[in-house]
Design a protein around this motif. Structure first.
Motif, mmCIF file in Angstrom:
data_model
loop_
_atom_site.group_PDB
_atom_site.id
_atom_site.type_symbol
_atom_site.label_atom_id
_atom_site.label_comp_id
_atom_site.label_asym_id
_atom_site.label_seq_id
_atom_site.Cartn_x
_atom_site.Cartn_y
_atom_site.Cartn_z
ATOM 1 N N GLU A 1 38.043 1.323 67.646
ATOM 2 C CA GLU A 1 38.037 2.064 68.907
ATOM 3 C C GLU A 1 37.258 3.368 68.764
ATOM 4 O OE1 GLU A 1 42.216 2.311 69.819
ATOM 5 O OE2 GLU A 1 42.178 0.418 70.926
ATOM 6 N N ARG A 2 37.351 4.001 67.615
ATOM 7 C CA ARG A 2 36.602 5.235 67.359
ATOM 8 C C ARG A 2 35.102 4.946 67.331
ATOM 9 N NH1 ARG A 2 38.096 10.289 64.862
ATOM 10 N NH2 ARG A 2 36.255 11.571 65.137
ATOM 11 N N ILE B 1 42.140 -1.201 64.134
ATOM 12 C CA ILE B 1 41.978 -1.031 65.582
ATOM 13 C C ILE B 1 41.553 0.401 65.896
ATOM 14 C CG2 ILE B 1 43.205 -0.985 67.795
ATOM 15 C CD1 ILE B 1 44.885 -3.363 66.650
ATOM 16 N N GLU C 1 33.337 2.884 75.206
ATOM 17 C CA GLU C 1 34.742 2.677 75.528
ATOM 18 C C GLU C 1 34.965 2.231 76.965
ATOM 19 O OE1 GLU C 1 33.230 5.575 74.826
ATOM 20 O OE2 GLU C 1 34.416 7.291 75.464
#
Length: 168
Positions: A139-140, A135, A148
């Motif tokens: 997300e990075r 995760i 994002e």
């Protein structure tokens, strides 16, 4: 900033491209086999899990993580295909429930295994720390791509979730 090995950059870009291609190929297979987008298939899956009373569009939107307007567009298209129907709620006549039809159940039965189901199975087999790392990494990557802030539902698709068309 450290100097990055060009092979690692290529390896990362190749992995991203493979993910995108897998999603595109699945969408094409789904469209060819039962004429559905992944988002429409998800609506059918959620309705199949419900009892005969179906679900309200609000409940579907909440469960899918999308707006009610998106669900309304998806349901409209599924109604036109005969895969779902709208009925007045037995418990609250002000509400409308969406129910899967026998035709929708058949389309669901014959659809190829959803890509996100394959992911869920693999992800579920991972240790807790691996899931957390995955995760964080994803997300990075989303942040690196300035993605994002993009609204996204838990449906692996490359197109507009309402219509199944690629985004411009």
């Amino acid at each position: 900033m450290s100097k990055t090995d060009p092979d690692r950059i290529d390896d990362a870009l190749i992995a991203l491209r493979r993910i995108l291609r897998a999603t595109e190929l699945y969408e094409r297979d789904l469209a060819q086999s039962v004429g559905l987008t992944p988002a429409k298939l998800r609506v059918l899956q959620l309705l199949a899990l419900r009892d005969r009373d179906g679900a309200t569009p609000t409940a579907l939107a909440h469960q899918m993580g999308v707006s009610q307007a998106t669900v309304t567009a998806l349901v409209d298209q599924l109604v036109r295909r005969g895969y779902v129907a709208r009925h007045r709620s037995a418990s609250d006549r002000r509400q409308t429930d969406v129910v899967i039809t026998p035709e929708g159940a058949e389309a669901l039965r014959t659809a190829p295994n959803a890509l996100q189901q394959q992911f869920v199975q693999g992800f579920g087999a991972m240790a807790d720390w691996e899931q957390a790392m995955m995760i964080a990494s994803l997300e990075r990557v989303a942040a690196m791509l300035n993605a994002e802030g993009i609204d996204a539902a838990p449906v692996l698709a490359t197109g507009d979730i309402r219509m199944g068309r690629p985004r411009a």
